[in-house]
Design an enzyme around this catalytic site. Sequence first.
Site, PDB file in Angstrom:
ATOM      1  N   GLU A 202      34.109 -33.078   3.900  1.00  0.00           N
ATOM      2  CA  GLU A 202      35.328 -32.823   4.447  1.00  0.00           C
ATOM      3  C   GLU A 202      35.214 -33.622   6.019  1.00  0.00           C
ATOM      4  OE1 GLU A 202      37.131 -29.168   4.249  1.00  0.00           O
ATOM      5  OE2 GLU A 202      37.380 -29.445   2.070  1.00  0.00           O
ATOM      6  N   GLU A 277      48.234 -21.355   4.242  1.00  0.00           N
ATOM      7  CA  GLU A 277      47.320 -21.674   5.268  1.00  0.00           C
ATOM      8  C   GLU A 277      46.960 -23.000   5.585  1.00  0.00           C
ATOM      9  OE1 GLU A 277      44.839 -17.471   5.373  1.00  0.00           O
ATOM     10  OE2 GLU A 277      43.634 -19.198   4.915  1.00  0.00           O
ATOM     11  N   GLU A 291      44.691 -23.196   2.067  1.00  0.00           N
ATOM     12  CA  GLU A 291      44.708 -22.487   0.717  1.00  0.00           C
ATOM     13  C   GLU A 291      45.802 -21.550   0.943  1.00  0.00           C
ATOM     14  OE1 GLU A 291      41.809 -19.537   0.498  1.00  0.00           O
ATOM     15  OE2 GLU A 291      41.578 -19.046   2.319  1.00  0.00           O
ATOM     16  N   ASN A 293      47.429 -17.623   0.117  1.00  0.00           N
ATOM     17  CA  ASN A 293      47.083 -16.260  -0.078  1.00  0.00           C
ATOM     18  C   ASN A 293      48.160 -15.725  -0.795  1.00  0.00           C
ATOM     19  OD1 ASN A 293      44.477 -16.167   1.197  1.00  0.00           O
ATOM     20  ND2 ASN A 293      45.541 -15.903   2.891  1.00  0.00           N
ATOM     21  N   ARG A 295      49.286 -12.854  -1.842  1.00  0.00           N
ATOM     22  CA  ARG A 295      49.448 -11.546  -1.402  1.00  0.00           C
ATOM     23  C   ARG A 295      49.980 -11.063  -0.025  1.00  0.00           C
ATOM     24  NH1 ARG A 295      45.599 -11.314   2.473  1.00  0.00           N
ATOM     25  NH2 ARG A 295      43.668 -12.517   2.067  1.00  0.00           N
TER      26      ARG A 295
END
Lengths: 673, 543
Positions: A202, A277, A291, A293, A295
């Site tokens: 990356e 995120e 990514e 989340n 939750r």
Amino acid sequence: MNTMRRLLIANRGEIACRIMRSCRRLGIETVAVFSAADRNQPFVAMADRACLLGPAPAAESYLHIQRLLDIGRQQQVDAVHPGYGFLAENSLFARRCVEAGFTFVGPPARCMEQMGSKDRARAIAEQAGLPVVPGYHGSAQDDQCLLTEAQRLGFPLLLKAANGGGGKGMRPVYSAAEFLPALALVRQEAVAAFGAAGVVIEKLLRRPRHIEVQIAGDQHGNRLHLFERECSVQRRYQKLIEECPAAYLTDTQRQQLYRDALRLAVAIDYQSLGTMEFILDQETGQHYFLEMNTRLQVEHTVTEQVTGLDLIELQLRIAMGEPLDIRQSDLQLQGWAMEARINAEDAGNNFMPCIGTIELYREPCGVRVDSGVARGSAVTPWYDSMLAKVVASGADRGQALAALRRALGEYAIGGVTTNLPFLRDFLARPAFSTTPLHTGLIDEQFPSGWQAAEPPLSAVIGAAVWRIQSLEGPARPSPSPSIEPSQSQSPWRTLGNWRLLHRAGWPGSTRVLLSSGEWNWELQVEGSGPSLGVSYRETRQQVEIQSFTDQAVSLMIGDQVFAFQLLSEGAHLVLTGSAGSWPFRAVPGYPAVAAGNQAPSAETTVTAPMPGLISALPVAAGDAVRKGQVVAVMEAMKLVHSLVAPSSGLAKLLVAVGDTVTGGQLLVEIEPA
Amino acid sequence: MPLGAVHQEPALPVIQSSIDPASQQYRDNLAAFETLNCQLRQRQQQVVSGGREKHIARHLARGKLLVRDRIDRLLDPHTPFLEFSSLAAWGKYNNEAPGAGIVTGIGMVCGVPSVVIANDATVKGGAFYPETIRKHIRAQEIADNLDLPTIYLVDAAGAYLPLQDEVFPDKEHFGHSFYQQCNMSARGLPQIAAVFGGCTAGGAYIPALADEVVMVKGSGQIFLGGPPIVKAAINEIIDAESLGGAELHTYQSGVSDYLAHDEPEALAKVRDIMAKLNWRRTCHLATQPAAPPLYDAREILGIVAHDPKQPYDIRQVIARLIDGSDFQEFKPDYGKTLVCGTAHLMGYPVGILANNGVLFSESATKGAHFIELCEQRRIPLLFMQNITGFMVGRQAEAGGIAKHSAKLVYAVACAKVPRLTLIVGGSYGAGNYGMCGRGFAGDFLFAWPSSRIATMSPDIAVTVLTELRRNSISSSADQAQLQRLVEETRAQFETQSDPFYATARLWDDGLIEPADTRNLLGLCLALVALKEPAAGRWPVFRM
């Protein structure tokens, strides 16, 4: 639409408490589950019902799906809230809950599955038009191919284990020349840590910021963003300080972030609270999806503070099938909120988690504290080391920071090492308040690791005075057993070190032993009453006690006045002054010496303890023997006596098997090897 | 009672201060007493460290703790120590035995008030002078009287041989300390010894007769005969450590129970022992919360007359010692030269008898009556002596002062309640008996540096002796002889009635400053409060 009368909380600690607070307000009964290690935690007492889940290891308790479902059925709950961590992003658990007839407070299992794998999430995001960090994620893994890809992307780069996480198997590469050696190392680490040699490449972002967007989606197609949070301050790849909103963002950047977050939410038809995120390249201003989340986040609190929403309530209502009753245009950011995570960890030792018992505990006033501990709580090695979150608000970032710093200064925790001293130190640094944050800020500020500053002598003297005062007078902790049990005012308790010859060179002195973290002090306190002489190493200070109560002490040391707040229990003290706050422990001045006498260290002989018969000699003459090894066996008085070597060396046998020996007779000598 | 009327608490019988700190008399008294206090402090300073810097340096160089540091470490942190007779042997032996080479007193060890007897090896190796053994035995006597454990911190070379005849043979000499040790142990009073140095011959019996013994490796030694005697007697050549060191006695002979690697560890082991004594005593006095006196104790220095002929009101002294200056005076209008009354001192009840002039028959019988009251009520007594004696003369004799003063002596002698004595001024003649002098075996006796103790004052002694000499039938005295007699008598009485002369000989338990008196009496009362009260046998006789 489902109704919710009773909710099982498949979690522990502060988040369990947090969920219960909202449930209590909404009239929902709560069922807590707890492991054997958590019996005495506050969340167990706070719940309407609490069930023992299993032993301490998470796999046998908080991660044990079947037991959780059994308890849910047995307690006839309507819904299950997974909190964060543990099973919160486990799609199997979500499915099993639904199959069992419970409402799962979270997104549909399919969303978890879509976002659960980094590669898959990245692909979906890319497809939805979100920017992702340029890189190579292909299956061709030969050296030449990877090097070509690297050169195509341009240096610097980050080489990562394809299956990695948590910072392992990760290495920055700054030039083509370094690439192949670095590749070999990363492959090695990848195999060791994750069992596979695959790597990804990356683009390396310098001084990247971690910005995330809170979103909410209902089961009716309504979606909202709840603004962004900045979580750039991290240690060991875990967030430490979070705030809402993020500083140093343009409106355009903000709108792009919200737009991208909602785009992805639509793409996966997300139905619950969730967080996208992103990392933000400070040089280009470009953000990249990292990514999602699926939750509730630890740091949801800062969003609550500036929006006035109860995110748990929102989550519960969405899960019950209610449509979102707020519109995006209703939402307004009000002020600034900043959260610090209080962890049981040793910031001076690379933030290693610490365990122990919280002997002293006092939360600050005037700020929001979401905590899951109380005085007497055990901090065990079984679970996360986070104890509490302090959330401060203000009209702007400066005010929120000031409130947070004040609150952290007042937060007193004794008995367990926490990151409070680190947080106080870090938040006082200009780098935090005046420049954009980035994920490497802590390492940059403390290139060789953070070291706690030794408490100033004035604080140590304050602790010594506390110790002396706690020994004097009616507050004396352990009442003396024989002098007037009913009379706490006996002069034998109230006169301190009084000596008849106190004016003639014998003031009487008390040794005070104190420790705080890695430091230890031995002080001599002379005299009694309000005027004391305190000696430490070569310096002697005259100390006048101006006032002393259980909560505060004011001292005149030399010609300077020092005032400290005190919080103490038994041998533990947290002393707080204008210059800082320090936990102290009073070490017993006269340690009990272990019972029994050690044999002389230079002992080299084995003698018969009483008359008897040598029944065995397990070693041969000249054998090398270890200290404690049996070298002779005797039978005497119908008992077998095994005689051991008192030291290590070579055995010299002076008797033979079958010999009758007298008490005290020399049997074996140990000669130095 | 009419509506709104309030029940009035009776006013406390508080002593009103009547001093004038601006007066010449007050200032003279203050200056004179301050001189006395300075002298006391200087002499105590000598006892703590004076004149033997080399010995102290050598002691420390051996890794040993000074005796007072041992005591500081032994005691519960931040608790007091009530030291006895710090000026024992003062002015004797060219002052080569300050404190008589021993420190004795009472301190708390693991919550248990204990008598501590600790040798000071920096004073002649801790050898026993006559005053050393007196001090040792007096401390044991206090332990025996108050039912306290005794802790011996032994670091002593044994008897000071040049004075062996004053240390060894008599009833109250060395042997008696062992007799006491055995019998106290038999009575259930723990006798614990820690051995820091040599214990030879007789000295060996201090640990050998102790209930439990801790020895310091490398410095503690116990033997009946040291290496020189062993060589002389049986021609065995052996070093002291092999002959009687801690390892030998802990691992082989069993003379010692615990081995300590250094002195702090030895003291910690003594504390471990004390912590598990199964010891509890109850307070037998009805205490109340302590309150400070209304007036400053430092003013006592200006009240006590430096000229013994000048009277002053002893109530002004009492007011500066007792709680709230609250004094319930008994028979205030009768026998006024003996002030009697009840009070609290640091919360403990106390019955005070204090001289306020020469004792008459009325004062004596009032005192006896008051002692009976305290006996009935089990209130400890405090005698404050400032007494020239009982009244003499035809009128007094005709009034039966001999039998009336005897009543006071009876009462003092037979009282079963604890008795404390403080000599604030004169302690002369029969007044000493009537006010619980040393011969009456009180629990504690302390004196101020303003005190004087003798059969009579130097003036009276001169008069009496010159008169006797003049009337002597054996020879007639010329004027020069008489003048010499006057000078010798005055010198003798002045020297011998000096408080330092007295305290050096253990006629008291120590000299103290007025400012320390309240603390000291409070500590004493807290200890005597633990004594089991004896049942009374008689009603209170009116006298």
